[in-house]
Design a protein around this motif. Structure first.
Motif, mmCIF file in Angstrom:
data_model
loop_
_atom_site.group_PDB
_atom_site.id
_atom_site.type_symbol
_atom_site.label_atom_id
_atom_site.label_comp_id
_atom_site.label_asym_id
_atom_site.label_seq_id
_atom_site.Cartn_x
_atom_site.Cartn_y
_atom_site.Cartn_z
ATOM 1 N N GLU A 99 51.728 38.163 46.763
ATOM 2 C CA GLU A 99 50.764 38.890 47.597
ATOM 3 C C GLU A 99 50.516 40.292 47.040
ATOM 4 O O GLU A 99 49.366 40.755 46.984
ATOM 5 C CB GLU A 99 51.295 38.974 49.032
ATOM 6 N N TYR A 100 51.586 40.960 46.625
ATOM 7 C CA TYR A 100 51.454 42.311 46.077
ATOM 8 C C TYR A 100 50.624 42.316 44.798
ATOM 9 O O TYR A 100 49.687 43.115 44.651
ATOM 10 C CB TYR A 100 52.846 42.890 45.810
ATOM 11 N N SER A 103 47.022 41.901 45.312
ATOM 12 C CA SER A 103 46.387 43.045 45.971
ATOM 13 C C SER A 103 46.027 44.160 44.997
ATOM 14 O O SER A 103 45.193 45.020 45.310
ATOM 15 C CB SER A 103 47.311 43.612 47.058
ATOM 16 N N ARG A 105 44.512 44.026 42.087
ATOM 17 C CA ARG A 105 43.203 43.830 41.446
ATOM 18 C C ARG A 105 43.175 44.408 40.025
ATOM 19 O O ARG A 105 42.225 45.081 39.605
ATOM 20 C CB ARG A 105 42.082 44.413 42.308
#
Length: 304
Positions: A99-100, A103, A105
């Motif tokens: 998830e990190y 995030s 990008r």
């Protein structure tokens, strides 16, 4: 040593002014021109998650016990297995990292966003393997033999692919779970967040939730302040070094490969001058290529 990349990313940041005044530091600029960082452990609030993305499913760990006798350090092997709680936390942390990473990008050199799917695979893993393949190829081109290359597909002197899990089992897991925010508050990272009254603190939610001791959690502002990525992602508050040379050994097990790769990619996405490489078979160490380092410094000074 967390300071090198932090200083390079946080030039003249106001967060440190109060503390610098208190210790009597000179009122002067702390802009940094260039950074040389070996085995850069940082990003501690995400380092446990990154470690489990890499080593999840590998449950035996191998490290060294250090005893001081007659003023000298003596090292002996220390091995073990993850317990059931550690295995569960490993999977939780791996999912946190996915998830990190998504995030952030971040973009690869082709301009594509770097991502991981729900099982932890994707073009970010592909990029990680490319760095390792480049490392092995460089070693071959130097005329050196690679030990136990059963995890590499080598054809006509070219490294074609790398078997990720086989390679990780070869270098072995070094740390238990969590790797940095130790549940017993016994790691140097826990001490890093201690103060004059409390020797060690947790700095992650999982560390605090599953702590083996009654413990305080570190001030979130401090945890944020020592992570260089937070300055790189908020450029208006700091003057950032324009030149970076980062070396992280391809056999370094002290932190995940993801940690320096995220740093290097962030810098590259900012169009800064970044020289990143993962020397083959190097563990957690530094200053092993000083001639190359000095040549890099000379080239920057001549350009300046």
């Amino acid at each position: 040593d967390y300071s090198v990349r932090l200083i390079g990313a946080s030039g003249n940041n106001v967060f440190f002014e109060k503390e610098l005044d208190e210790i009597g530091a000179a009122d002067s600029s702390d802009n940094i021109f260039a950074v040389s960082a070996y085995c850069p452990i940082h990003n501690l609030e995400n380092a446990d998650a990154a470690y489990e993305w890499q080593f999840n499913g590998i449950n035996d760990w191998h490290t060294q016990k250090i005893d001081i006798k007659n003023g000298k350090a003596e090292f002996s092997p220390l091995n073990g297995q993850l317990n059931e709680l550690e295995k569960q936390l490993s999977s939780k942390l791996k999912n946190q990292f996915i998830e990190y990473l998504n995030s952030l990008r971040l973009r690869n050199p082709d301009g594509d966003y770097l991502t991981l799917n729900k099982i932890g695979e994707g073009n970010f893993l592909d990029l990680t393997k490319k760095f390792l393949i480049k490392s092995a190829q460089t070693e071959i081109e130097k005329g050196n033999e690679l030990n136990n290359p059963n995890f590499l597909d080598i054809r006509n002197g070219k490294v074609v692919s790398l078997k990720w899990k086989a390679y990780l089992r070869y270098i072995t897991r070094m740390k238990k779970v969590p790797a940095f925010d130790d549940l017993g508050l016994n790691n140097p990272e826990n001490d890093l967040f201690g103060d004059i009254k409390i020797k060690a603190k947790h700095f992650t939610e999982i560390g605090q939730k599953y702590s083996e001791k009654t413990a305080k959690k570190a001030d979130p502002e401090l945890v944020t302040a020592i992570n260089p990525l937070n300055y790189l992602n908020n450029q208006s508050n700091s003057l950032i070094a324009k030149h970076w040379r980062i070396r992280h050994g391809a056999a370094d097990r002290d932190t995940s490969f993801a940690v320096p790769i995220i740093l290097a990619t962030t810098l590259q996405n900012m169009n800064l001058d970044i020289d990143f490489f993962m020397p083959w078979a190097k563990p957690h160490s530094g200053d092993y290529d000083l001639i190359d380092l000095f040549d890099w410094i000379d080239s920057l000074v001549k350009e300046k």
